[in-house]
Design an enzyme around this catalytic site. Structure first.
Site, PDB file in Angstrom:
ATOM      1  N   LYS A  10      34.320  28.901   1.329  1.00  0.00           N
ATOM      2  CA  LYS A  10      35.371  27.876   1.203  1.00  0.00           C
ATOM      3  C   LYS A  10      36.521  28.142   2.181  1.00  0.00           C
ATOM      4  O   LYS A  10      36.944  27.248   2.914  1.00  0.00           O
ATOM      5  CB  LYS A  10      35.911  27.880  -0.230  1.00  0.00           C
ATOM      6  N   ASN A  11      37.027  29.376   2.193  1.00  0.00           N
ATOM      7  CA  ASN A  11      38.235  29.619   2.978  1.00  0.00           C
ATOM      8  C   ASN A  11      37.969  29.644   4.485  1.00  0.00           C
ATOM      9  O   ASN A  11      38.907  29.523   5.272  1.00  0.00           O
ATOM     10  CB  ASN A  11      38.950  30.883   2.491  1.00  0.00           C
ATOM     11  N   CYS A 105      46.637  26.385  -5.427  1.00  0.00           N
ATOM     12  CA  CYS A 105      46.786  27.130  -6.680  1.00  0.00           C
ATOM     13  C   CYS A 105      48.217  27.643  -6.853  1.00  0.00           C
ATOM     14  O   CYS A 105      48.844  28.074  -5.889  1.00  0.00           O
ATOM     15  CB  CYS A 105      45.822  28.321  -6.685  1.00  0.00           C
ATOM     16  N   ARG A 110      54.710  30.755  -2.332  1.00  0.00           N
ATOM     17  CA  ARG A 110      53.752  30.802  -1.211  1.00  0.00           C
ATOM     18  C   ARG A 110      54.467  30.349   0.060  1.00  0.00           C
ATOM     19  O   ARG A 110      54.259  29.234   0.541  1.00  0.00           O
ATOM     20  CB  ARG A 110      52.513  29.941  -1.527  1.00  0.00           C
ATOM     21  N   ASP A 294      41.321  37.544  -4.606  1.00  0.00           N
ATOM     22  CA  ASP A 294      40.538  36.404  -5.101  1.00  0.00           C
ATOM     23  C   ASP A 294      39.398  36.831  -6.036  1.00  0.00           C
ATOM     24  O   ASP A 294      38.683  35.987  -6.580  1.00  0.00           O
ATOM     25  CB  ASP A 294      39.974  35.584  -3.927  1.00  0.00           C
ATOM     26  N   ARG A 386      37.266  22.937  -6.935  1.00  0.00           N
ATOM     27  CA  ARG A 386      37.859  23.053  -5.598  1.00  0.00           C
ATOM     28  C   ARG A 386      37.126  24.090  -4.768  1.00  0.00           C
ATOM     29  O   ARG A 386      37.126  24.013  -3.533  1.00  0.00           O
ATOM     30  CB  ARG A 386      39.338  23.463  -5.707  1.00  0.00           C
TER      31      ARG A 386
END
Ligand code: EPZ
Length: 407
Positions: A10-11, A105, A110, A294, A386
């Site tokens: 995903k990232n 999230c 952030r 994560d 997601r």
């Protein structure tokens, strides 16, 4: 023994998709995970003028020859974190971009100061306010940039902006996650000149143009692989995890062995098995190659069931222990304060209604539900969708009794 195949990361995917904006041409990306963050990334590209053709659910061809606006749709860019990669890419391609403040999230503050610092050092002017970020430049010129904090997002964003800049950019104290290497490999395949990705100094020699005309396959998801590895331990199962790069998983493998699990490494697959109650262990999350934040909640489930008392120190995000309140509803004994949580291991968890507070918290609750006695109901599945493709079917295929009751 159950078997599961790991999807593309995903990232990496959410950075590679915006990176296609740097190409004045056509490219194909394969091994994309079919998840909502990828779908939104593609929608944003379309709104900017890209032509998207799906070859199958995990492969897309993108034609970025006709990018006709520098205003990204605020409603879409505010939906997830990685929309900030549109800034680096569009600064490179069009020297101007306006996006909504990135969402994503809720893990505590952030900030994006390191992204902004990097863009400014390449010659851009950046204005943040009224829920938007506006960045513009007459031209971008390479520079030596020292990152005050090891940041995945800022490292990738500066790499994106520097790809078409004049001259050479050096990023010092760069992040080293596998997806940083993957984005650099993608850009190099398309014609960029980036060296050193995966070390803490990255050098980008600016090129005039990325011509594309190539196909790239996204790296396997290290976090998804780790999620299944920890599911095997928490449920005292035996699982073959296929299509992963085992080197990316060293920190997780080491902790699984420390708590008494067995890991057999076959290079591109792993067997993880744990037949007895895991023992306590202490964890500190760190940038790669340290233990990834994560996977902290998924590891938290293992430690909540371990023999003895364990401590997790979360060094990346301020509020990544929200899931511990949900695990406590299932009988765990966890005390979280600030960036530290103490896990007094219990022999079993019991099913309860619980709420997924963010993506990895949701994955942790699925693992907890699979390991627990009785029925667990998990709410707020949109967080999980997601980042994990078809999560319930893949858990069902390895023996979990799980079904999606409502969309
Ligand atoms: C990426 O977020 C991931 N997201 C996150 O994954 C992951 O938790 C995180 O890296 C750390 O590994 C994506 O790749 C889309 P950072 P990112 O910049 O890039 C501070 C998931 O579950 N910081 O490396 O936003 C920041 O506050 C998600 O898949 C600044 O101070 O993280 C944090 O403490 C959640 N200023 C630390 O650096 C900045 O300008 C690391 O953040 C940028 C970051």
């Amino acid at each position: 023994m159950g078997e599961v195949k790991i999807n593309g990361a995903k990232n990496a995917a959410v950075a590679i998709l915006p990176a296609t904006l740097l190409i004045d041409g056509v490219c194909t990306i394969e091994n994309l995970p079919h998840i909502s963050d990828v779908m939104i990334s593609c929608e944003i590209l379309e709104k900017l003028g890209a032509k998207i053709t799906w070859n199958n659910k995990n492969s897309v061809t993108i034609d970025t020859r006709n990018i006709h606006t520098t205003k990204a749709p605020i409603d879409l860019t505010s939906k997830f974190r990685a929309s900030y990669y549109i800034i680096g890419s569009m600064l490179g391609r069009k020297k101007e971009i306006e996006v909504g403040m990135p969402g994503g999230c809720q893990l505590g503050a952030r900030p994006i100061d390191q992204h902004v610092k990097g863009f400014e050092m390449l010659g851009a002017e950046v204005t943040v306010g009224n829920g938007t970020i506006f960045a513009t430049a007459d031209k971008l010129v390479g520079n030596s940039i020292y990152m005050d904090i090891v940041s995945v997002g800022a490292t990738i964003n500066i790499m994106l902006a520097a790809t078409l800049a004049e001259g050479t950019t050096t990023i010092d104290n760069a992040a080293k996650e596998p997806h940083i290497v993957d984005v650099a490999n993608f850009l190099n395949t398309m014609g960029a000149d980036i060296r050193g990705a995966g070390t803490d100094v990255i050098k980008i020699n600016g090129v005039k143009k990325l011509k594309g005309n190539a196909t790239y396959s996204v790296v396997p998801d290290q976090i998804e692989a780790g999620t299944f590895m920890l599911a095997a331990v928490a449920t005292r199962g035996d699982l073959l995890i296929k299509n992963c790069i085992t080197k990316h998983l060293d920190s997780i493998t080491a902790k699984i062995i420390e708590v008494g699990g067995i890991v057999e490494d076959y290079g591109d697959s792993l067997r993880v098995c744990c037949k007895k109650r895991p023992t306590k262990a202490n964890i500190k999350t760190l940038p790669h190659p340290g233990f990834p934040t994560d996977l902290q909640p998924q590891m938290g489930v293992v430690l909540s069931l371990a023999n003895g008392t364990s401590i997790i120190n979360e060094s990346i995000w301020e509020s990544r222990f929200q899931y511990t309140q949900e695990l406590n509803k299932m009988g765990a004994k966890i005390t979280a304060q600030g960036k530290t949580a103490i896990f007094e291991g219990v022999e079993k968890l019991s099913g309860a209604p619980v709420y997924s507070t963010d993506l990895r918290a949701g994955a942790a609750l699925i693992i907890a539900g699979a390991a627990a006695e009785g029925t667990t109901e998990i709410y707020n599945l949109e967080h999980i969708d997601r980042g994990y493709e078809n999560i319930e079917e893949r858990f069902r295929n390895i023996g979990a009794q799980i079904e999606r009751v409502k969309e």
